[in-house]
Write a protein that holds these residues in place. Structure first.
Motif, PDB file in Angstrom:
ATOM      1  N   GLU A   1      28.319  26.673  43.040  1.00 35.14           N
ATOM      2  CA  GLU A   1      28.201  28.083  43.423  1.00 35.14           C
ATOM      3  C   GLU A   1      28.772  29.023  42.373  1.00 35.14           C
ATOM      4  O   GLU A   1      28.685  30.250  42.530  1.00 35.14           O
ATOM      5  N   LEU A   2      29.362  28.483  41.320  1.00 33.61           N
ATOM      6  CA  LEU A   2      30.012  29.322  40.321  1.00 33.61           C
ATOM      7  C   LEU A   2      29.019  29.786  39.268  1.00 33.61           C
ATOM      8  O   LEU A   2      28.258  28.993  38.706  1.00 33.61           O
ATOM      9  N   ASP A   3      29.039  31.063  38.982  1.00 37.00           N
ATOM     10  CA  ASP A   3      28.208  31.616  37.920  1.00 37.00           C
ATOM     11  C   ASP A   3      28.653  31.014  36.591  1.00 37.00           C
ATOM     12  O   ASP A   3      29.853  30.939  36.303  1.00 37.00           O
ATOM     13  N   GLN A   4      27.685  30.583  35.801  1.00 43.17           N
ATOM     14  CA  GLN A   4      27.993  29.959  34.517  1.00 43.17           C
ATOM     15  C   GLN A   4      27.498  30.876  33.394  1.00 43.17           C
ATOM     16  O   GLN A   4      26.312  30.910  33.087  1.00 43.17           O
ATOM     17  N   PRO A   5      28.401  31.659  32.781  1.00 46.96           N
ATOM     18  CA  PRO A   5      27.983  32.524  31.675  1.00 46.96           C
ATOM     19  C   PRO A   5      27.520  31.686  30.490  1.00 46.96           C
ATOM     20  O   PRO A   5      27.996  30.575  30.266  1.00 46.96           O
ATOM     21  N   ASN A   6      26.571  32.228  29.746  1.00 42.37           N
ATOM     22  CA  ASN A   6      26.027  31.494  28.603  1.00 42.37           C
ATOM     23  C   ASN A   6      25.798  32.416  27.429  1.00 42.37           C
ATOM     24  O   ASN A   6      25.650  33.635  27.582  1.00 42.37           O
ATOM     25  N   SER A   7      25.730  31.798  26.279  1.00 42.78           N
ATOM     26  CA  SER A   7      25.310  32.452  25.054  1.00 42.78           C
ATOM     27  C   SER A   7      24.868  31.351  24.108  1.00 42.78           C
ATOM     28  O   SER A   7      25.183  30.173  24.330  1.00 42.78           O
ATOM     29  N   LYS A   8      24.111  31.691  23.101  1.00 40.39           N
ATOM     30  CA  LYS A   8      23.727  30.703  22.088  1.00 40.39           C
ATOM     31  C   LYS A   8      24.719  30.796  20.930  1.00 40.39           C
ATOM     32  O   LYS A   8      24.977  31.876  20.398  1.00 40.39           O
ATOM     33  N   LYS A   9      25.303  29.647  20.553  1.00 41.13           N
ATOM     34  CA  LYS A   9      26.295  29.600  19.497  1.00 41.13           C
ATOM     35  C   LYS A   9      25.886  28.573  18.444  1.00 41.13           C
ATOM     36  O   LYS A   9      25.222  27.580  18.740  1.00 41.13           O
ATOM     37  N   ASP A  10      26.323  28.795  17.211  1.00 49.73           N
ATOM     38  CA  ASP A  10      26.046  27.845  16.133  1.00 49.73           C
ATOM     39  C   ASP A  10      26.977  26.642  16.192  1.00 49.73           C
ATOM     40  O   ASP A  10      26.703  25.617  15.567  1.00 49.73           O
ATOM     41  N   SER A  11      28.089  26.767  16.911  1.00 47.10           N
ATOM     42  CA  SER A  11      29.100  25.710  17.004  1.00 47.10           C
ATOM     43  C   SER A  11      29.193  25.210  18.439  1.00 47.10           C
ATOM     44  O   SER A  11      29.442  25.992  19.361  1.00 47.10           O
ATOM     45  N   TRP A  12      29.038  23.894  18.621  1.00 47.42           N
ATOM     46  CA  TRP A  12      29.239  23.301  19.942  1.00 47.42           C
ATOM     47  C   TRP A  12      30.700  23.422  20.365  1.00 47.42           C
ATOM     48  O   TRP A  12      30.996  23.690  21.528  1.00 47.42           O
ATOM     49  N   LEU A  13      31.602  23.230  19.433  1.00 45.28           N
ATOM     50  CA  LEU A  13      33.032  23.355  19.732  1.00 45.28           C
ATOM     51  C   LEU A  13      33.332  24.735  20.312  1.00 45.28           C
ATOM     52  O   LEU A  13      34.020  24.854  21.323  1.00 45.28           O
ATOM     53  N   VAL A  14      32.818  25.783  19.684  1.00 42.09           N
ATOM     54  CA  VAL A  14      33.057  27.143  20.159  1.00 42.09           C
ATOM     55  C   VAL A  14      32.432  27.352  21.530  1.00 42.09           C
ATOM     56  O   VAL A  14      33.061  27.915  22.428  1.00 42.09           O
ATOM     57  N   TYR A  15      31.198  26.890  21.702  1.00 41.63           N
ATOM     58  CA  TYR A  15      30.534  27.070  22.992  1.00 41.63           C
ATOM     59  C   TYR A  15      31.295  26.337  24.096  1.00 41.63           C
ATOM     60  O   TYR A  15      31.572  26.917  25.152  1.00 41.63           O
ATOM     61  N   TYR A  16      31.619  25.067  23.868  1.00 37.80           N
ATOM     62  CA  TYR A  16      32.283  24.294  24.915  1.00 37.80           C
ATOM     63  C   TYR A  16      33.658  24.859  25.236  1.00 37.80           C
ATOM     64  O   TYR A  16      34.044  24.947  26.406  1.00 37.80           O
ATOM     65  N   ARG A  17      34.386  25.277  24.228  1.00 41.91           N
ATOM     66  CA  ARG A  17      35.734  25.834  24.447  1.00 41.91           C
ATOM     67  C   ARG A  17      35.669  27.172  25.190  1.00 41.91           C
ATOM     68  O   ARG A  17      36.362  27.369  26.184  1.00 41.91           O
TER      69      ARG A  17
END
Length: 289
Positions: A131-147
């Motif tokens: 039920e939690l909203d999951q914000p997203n964006s496209k990033k060049d780094s998986w580390l940055v996105y996951y963190r």
């Protein structure tokens, strides 16, 4: 709800007689129905208390997977984008359950789905995890996105609801600062289901495995496999079959708890402190006193 479903069927061009209609199981969030018309059988989920993009996110995820032509999903015919408190439905294929063990096919086909990649990590639109909203964006780094978009987002949820405080908060912040020691910067950006536990796939009567209820993103496929190991629902043959197509890297076992941490934080924030000890165990294993 029946009137809303009738309206949705008319929208997709099915104005035939409804032969059968019954409530069925389909998760804790929505009401789910089996509907059979003179034309077709449908699986329809409805709700009147969800954000406008709730069913859109599910439909887009299923479409992303369907377009890979690697593993089956129910085809979506229609979804509503409701205003506040309005009834909304999503209409898709009814998939009859089968009895055949399709674990091997699931492993092979999931590995093939993971071979569909893009240049960036994340997703272009917000999704949901439970039920939690999951914000997203496209990033060049998986580390940055996951963190930033996964772990930090759950940290903020936990701080708001009082479940991540004190030593737990300190250790999680410490882990975020040290995450580069374990999580890769640029693994392959695979198409991931994003919420793949044992309840989000099914064996169809046609002998095919089907994925349902995705929360898609492009990311490290090890993130997907780690979650499959958290709550069970997958046989040893599934993992063997996956590895036959796409062997996992040697670093997987060290990364696995850190990928499972995200889903444990989600469960902590959704269901409460019963998941706290599991979160703390991982945090203590990866952070010094």
């Amino acid at each position: 709800m029946r009137d809303k479903i009738q309206e949705a069927l008319h929208t997709i061009g099915d104005r035939t007689n409804i032969q059968d209609w019954k409530a069925v199981g389909g998760g804790d969030i929505n009401r789910s129905f089996y509907v059979k018309t003179d034309q077709q059988e449908y699986f329809i989920k409805g709700n009147e208390n969800v954000p406008s993009h709730f069913f859109k996110a599910e439909a887009e995820g299923l479409k992303q997977i369907e377009q890979t032509d690697s593993i089956a999903v129910p085809h979506v015919y229609h979804y509503d984008e409701p205003q506040k408190k309005e009834q909304a439905v999503i209409v898709m294929d009814w998939v009859p359950l089968g009895s055949k063990d399709v674990s091997e096919e699931l492993g092979h086909q999931l590995a093939l789905m993971h071979q569909h990649t893009k240049d960036g990590y994340g997703f272009h639109a917000p999704t949901f995890v439970g039920e939690l909203d999951q914000p997203n964006s496209k990033k060049d780094s998986w580390l940055v996105y996951y963190r930033d978009y996964r772990l930090k987002a759950q940290l903020e949820y936990g701080k708001q609801n009082g479940l991540i405080t004190g030593d737990r908060e300190s250790r999680l912040q410490m882990l975020l600062d040290q995450l580069h020691n374990w999580i890769p910067e640029n693994p392959g950006a695979s198409l991931l289901h994003g919420d793949l536990w044992g309840g989000n796939w099914m064996a169809g009567a046609d002998g095919k495995p089907y994925l349902i209820d995705p929360s898609v993103l492009y990311g490290d496929r090890a993130f997907e496999l780690a979650f499959t190991e958290l709550f069970g629902g997958f046989s040893s043959r599934f993992y063997e079959a996956y590895q036959e197509v796409s062997p996992l890297p040697d670093e997987y076992e060290q990364q696995k708890p850190l990928y499972q941490l995200f889903y444990l934080l989600v469960h902590l924030n959704m269901f409460g402190e019963s998941y706290g000890p599991s979160v703390d165990r991982i945090l203590k294993a990866y952070t010094s006193n």
